[in-house]
Design a protein around this motif. Structure first.
Motif, PDB file in Angstrom:
ATOM      1  N   PHE A   9       0.845  -1.198   0.000  1.00  0.00           N
ATOM      2  CA  PHE A   9       0.000   0.000   0.000  1.00  0.00           C
ATOM      3  C   PHE A   9       0.878   1.244   0.000  1.00  0.00           C
ATOM      4  O   PHE A   9       2.065   1.207   0.359  1.00  0.00           O
ATOM      5  CB  PHE A   9      -0.926   0.015   1.223  1.00  0.00           C
ATOM      6  N   ALA A  57      -2.353   7.413   0.794  1.00  0.00           N
ATOM      7  CA  ALA A  57      -3.125   8.191  -0.177  1.00  0.00           C
ATOM      8  C   ALA A  57      -3.680   9.444   0.505  1.00  0.00           C
ATOM      9  O   ALA A  57      -3.068   9.973   1.440  1.00  0.00           O
ATOM     10  CB  ALA A  57      -4.235   7.330  -0.758  1.00  0.00           C
ATOM     11  N   ASN A 109      -7.694  -0.597   5.539  1.00  0.00           N
ATOM     12  CA  ASN A 109      -7.325   0.303   4.457  1.00  0.00           C
ATOM     13  C   ASN A 109      -7.191   1.753   4.934  1.00  0.00           C
ATOM     14  O   ASN A 109      -7.232   2.684   4.129  1.00  0.00           O
ATOM     15  CB  ASN A 109      -8.340   0.226   3.315  1.00  0.00           C
ATOM     16  N   LYS A 111      -6.132   7.310   3.916  1.00  0.00           N
ATOM     17  CA  LYS A 111      -6.519   6.085   3.198  1.00  0.00           C
ATOM     18  C   LYS A 111      -5.277   5.426   2.617  1.00  0.00           C
ATOM     19  O   LYS A 111      -4.295   6.102   2.318  1.00  0.00           O
ATOM     20  CB  LYS A 111      -7.512   6.424   2.086  1.00  0.00           C
ATOM     21  N   LYS A 112      -5.341   4.094   2.484  1.00  0.00           N
ATOM     22  CA  LYS A 112      -4.257   3.345   1.856  1.00  0.00           C
ATOM     23  C   LYS A 112      -4.593   3.103   0.383  1.00  0.00           C
ATOM     24  O   LYS A 112      -5.683   2.650   0.052  1.00  0.00           O
ATOM     25  CB  LYS A 112      -4.045   1.993   2.551  1.00  0.00           C
ATOM     26  N   GLN A 113      -3.649   3.409  -0.457  1.00  0.00           N
ATOM     27  CA  GLN A 113      -3.797   3.101  -1.876  1.00  0.00           C
ATOM     28  C   GLN A 113      -3.246   1.706  -2.127  1.00  0.00           C
ATOM     29  O   GLN A 113      -2.061   1.455  -1.938  1.00  0.00           O
ATOM     30  CB  GLN A 113      -3.057   4.124  -2.753  1.00  0.00           C
ATOM     31  N   ARG A 114      -4.113   0.804  -2.559  1.00  0.00           N
ATOM     32  CA  ARG A 114      -3.696  -0.556  -2.880  1.00  0.00           C
ATOM     33  C   ARG A 114      -3.375  -0.633  -4.374  1.00  0.00           C
ATOM     34  O   ARG A 114      -4.089  -0.048  -5.192  1.00  0.00           O
ATOM     35  CB  ARG A 114      -4.799  -1.558  -2.559  1.00  0.00           C
ATOM     36  N   ASP A 124      -1.105  -1.392 -12.328  1.00  0.00           N
ATOM     37  CA  ASP A 124      -0.585  -0.144 -11.785  1.00  0.00           C
ATOM     38  C   ASP A 124       0.937  -0.178 -11.654  1.00  0.00           C
ATOM     39  O   ASP A 124       1.588   0.853 -11.641  1.00  0.00           O
ATOM     40  CB  ASP A 124      -1.207   0.132 -10.410  1.00  0.00           C
TER      41      ASP A 124
END
Length: 648
Positions: free
Chosen positions: A282, A285, A356, A370-373, A378
């Motif tokens: 992660f 974000a 998350n 927030k966590k960007q997965r 990507d």
């Protein structure tokens, strides 16, 4: 520089190569009179492949052997009088889905799929039952009693006299498992496409034997990898001498020359930009607090509520907006200037996905981000290492996922985590591949395939096979109301589908979370149909109609589709024509009328011919008279010459 052969082809060796392609287990290496190593045919083994009875041969040879192996080979090659009966009430989106769930013994299922899916499956994944020494639930014809085993393994003679000092219980322990898996692998190999892979999860108990067995079934030249797979980094301290942390993943190709092993969408050069937790990679974000013109509390009043952070940095919300503990930190969506704003997530999502969210200490106190997965695509791909390890591969994650879906843990052994299956599917399948799992257990393979489709817009199709083995009466599954393992599998796939539909998805995803349930049963034809020589005078009325009385037209349709090799997921429409129900499979791929009232006349046949079907089938007892039956083929030759006509 290569030299010219300057001689004609060695036709004998060419024939050996052809046998190798058909029966890789029947070709081995041997030295000729000049000391050169060349391929040669094991004729005893070949005779067994081509025989419908056990062939006598030498008991010793240079390969893995065990008592019962010939019976297992015979079981693999023997025909069966079985069929697949559709079960609409247990299916999901029966008329639209492209997925299958087959309930029953997987050896029978694999045989029934031979016509339809021969060479069409891109990836087979199985997690077979590990050999723990418990009794098998797969009761094959080649299963033998301890008395028969002692005779086969030269422990006793035919009179029961002991021939050796101590019984070799471990031999039978391995033999039963090997016989079970051997017959299934032999039949499954036919289903793989030329560029297909088979991936098997196994523990150390049978990993060595399975590797040799796979060499025999698939050919040693098609070995891809034997990969230690870390499932429990803390280790299992109950194990002897060493604390077990891993299992094995064995990978073979149908043809190593034709196969492609994909890479995983993680580039180690960019890992410095990412952090990792128990759920995987992660990045930090945006903040959970909304920004911009629409962020104000008055614009989004439902986003104004307190979020609590526990002492161990866990984020949660409550319905009454009161903390679970007076020591927990309370945060409201305010900025540094004290403006009242709103959260980007609602209460439900915060409590469902706290993993998350990330708590960061800022200059003015704690903040929530927030966590960007990483979604697939990507990040650049990279070749996976020969040891499979990610924290998310932990077997505890598999248990947690199943518990979250079903409300409680109803499986005795930990299910495979979805992250592992996701990566194995990525390695071995394409976006439009058929994926087969004939030991489907809790349905993780189906869950992973559908979830991956939602992420990347793929159209992967799954075929799950699960034995309807009863749950032990004192098991947690039985206490939760599940009668069989297959019921657990189906319910997991149903609930997983609904969860996936409610989550983020790719724009091009077809949202196929359904599956057709097909149950293995005896064939639809009366037993006398398969053994007419057993007919006695009391059964003469069976000649009038050779179909079992409890079977419905849709049962007959699926057996016809099996026999004709028609895809079992094609759309089916039922239309009335001249007062009779007619089934149209995928338009005109197959048209069937199973009317049993002797009402099929020439006018009806001519009406069907106007649809120009590729195949048409009638019920033998449905024709008005023998003259109509005789004229059917002539009518189609005149009005639809490309139609193939049959009756049952």
């Amino acid at each position: 520089m290569k030299k010219l052969k300057m001689h004609s082809l060695n036709l004998a060796q060419e024939n050996v190569i052809r046998i190798l392609e058909l029966f890789p287990n029947c070709v081995t290496e041997a030295q000729d009179s000049g000391g050169r190593v060349k391929l040669t045919v094991d004729f005893d083994q070949l005779r067994q492949e081509l025989s419908d009875s056990i062939v006598e041969g030498p008991q010793e040879r240079y390969h893995l052997n065990w008592p019962g192996k010939r019976e297992a080979m015979l079981a693999a090659n023997a025909p069966i009088a079985k069929t697949l009966r559709p079960c609409r009430k247990e299916s999901v989106d029966f008329d639209k889905t492209q997925n299958l769930f087959i309930e029953g013994d997987n050896l029978n299922a694999l045989k029934l799929l031979q016509e339809t899916y021969l060479g069409k499956v891109k990836l087979i994944y199985i997690d077979p039952p590990y050999n723990t020494g418990n009794d098998f639930i797969y009761k094959d014809n080649f299963a033998e009693s301890i008395e028969t085993y002692k005779l086969h393994s030269n422990q006793e003679d035919a009179s029961g006299n002991r021939l050796i000092a101590n019984s070799d219980s471990s031999g039978r322990f391995h033999s039963a498992w090997l016989s079970m898996i051997f017959s299934r692998l032999k039949v499954a190999r036919n289903l793989l496409s030329e560029d297909g892979l088979i991936i098997i999860s196994i523990d150390s108990g049978e990993a060595a034997n399975l590797r040799i067995l796979m060499d025999e079934v698939f050919g040693a030249r098609n070995f891809i990898g034997l990969l230690p797979t870390v499932m429990n980094l803390k280790g299992n301290n109950d194990a002897f001498a060493f604390s077990d942390t891993h299992e094995f993943t064995i990978i073979y190709a149908k043809s190593r020359f034709n196969c492609i092993v994909n890479e995983l969408p993680i580039d180690e050069d960019k890992l410095d930009d990412w952090e990792e937790d128990e759920r995987g990679l992660f990045k930090r974000a945006d903040t959970l607090r909304r920004t911009g013109q629409d962020a104000a509390r008055e614009r989004r009043p439902n986003g104004w509520f307190p979020v609590f952070i526990s002492r161990d940095q866990k984020v949660y919300v409550t319905e009454d907006d009161r903390p679970n503990s007076i020591d927990d930190v309370e945060l409201w969506p305010k900025n540094d200037d004290g403006d009242e704003l709103s959260w980007t997530w609602g209460k439900k999502k915060i409590n469902e996905q706290p993993f998350n969210l990330l708590v960061i200490q800022g200059r003015n106190g704690l903040n929530i981000y927030k966590k960007q997965r990483p979604g697939f695509g990507d990040l650049p791909t990279s070749k996976p290492k020969s040891i499979l390890y990610k924290p998310e591969y932990s077997s505890s994650n598999g248990t947690a996922e199943l518990t979250e879906l079903l409300g409680k843990n109803v499986f005795d052994s930990p299910p495979k985590p979805r992250a592992l299956l996701r990566d194995l599917i990525t390695l071995g399948a394409c976006k439009d591949s058929i994926i087969l799992d004939f030991f489907s257990g809790t349905g993780t393979t189906a869950h992973a395939a559908v979830a991956l489709n939602a992420l990347d817009g793929g159209r992967r199709r799954f075929i799950m096979v699960q034995l309807d083995a009863p749950c032990d009466s004192d098991s947690s599954a039985a206490k939760a109301g599940y009668k069989t393992i297959a019921e657990i599998t189906k319910e997991r796939i149903r609930r997983a589908g609904q969860t996936i539909l409610s989550g983020p998805s790719h724009d091009e995803w077809n949202k196929d979370v359904g599956f057709r349930v097909l149950k293995i049963d005896t064939a639809n034809m009366a037993d006398v149909y398969y053994a007419p020589n057993t007919l006695d005078k009391g059964q003469i009325d069976l000649l009038v109609d050779n179909i079992k009385p409890d079977r419905i037209p849709e049962d007959l349709l699926f057996q016809v589709m099996l026999d004709w090799g028609v895809d079992l997921t094609l759309p089916i429409a039922r239309r009335p024509i001249r007062g009779k129900d007619v089934y149209f499979v995928d338009g005109n791929v197959l048209v069937a009328c199973f009317d049993e009232h002797s009402g099929i006349d020439e006018d009806f046949v001519k009406e069907l011919a106007k649809h120009q079907p590729l195949r048409v089938v009638f019920r033998d007892a449905g024709f008005k008279n023998s003259a109509v039956k005789i004229n059917v083929e002539q009518i189609f030759k005149l009005l639809s010459p490309a139609t193939e006509v049959k009756c049952i």
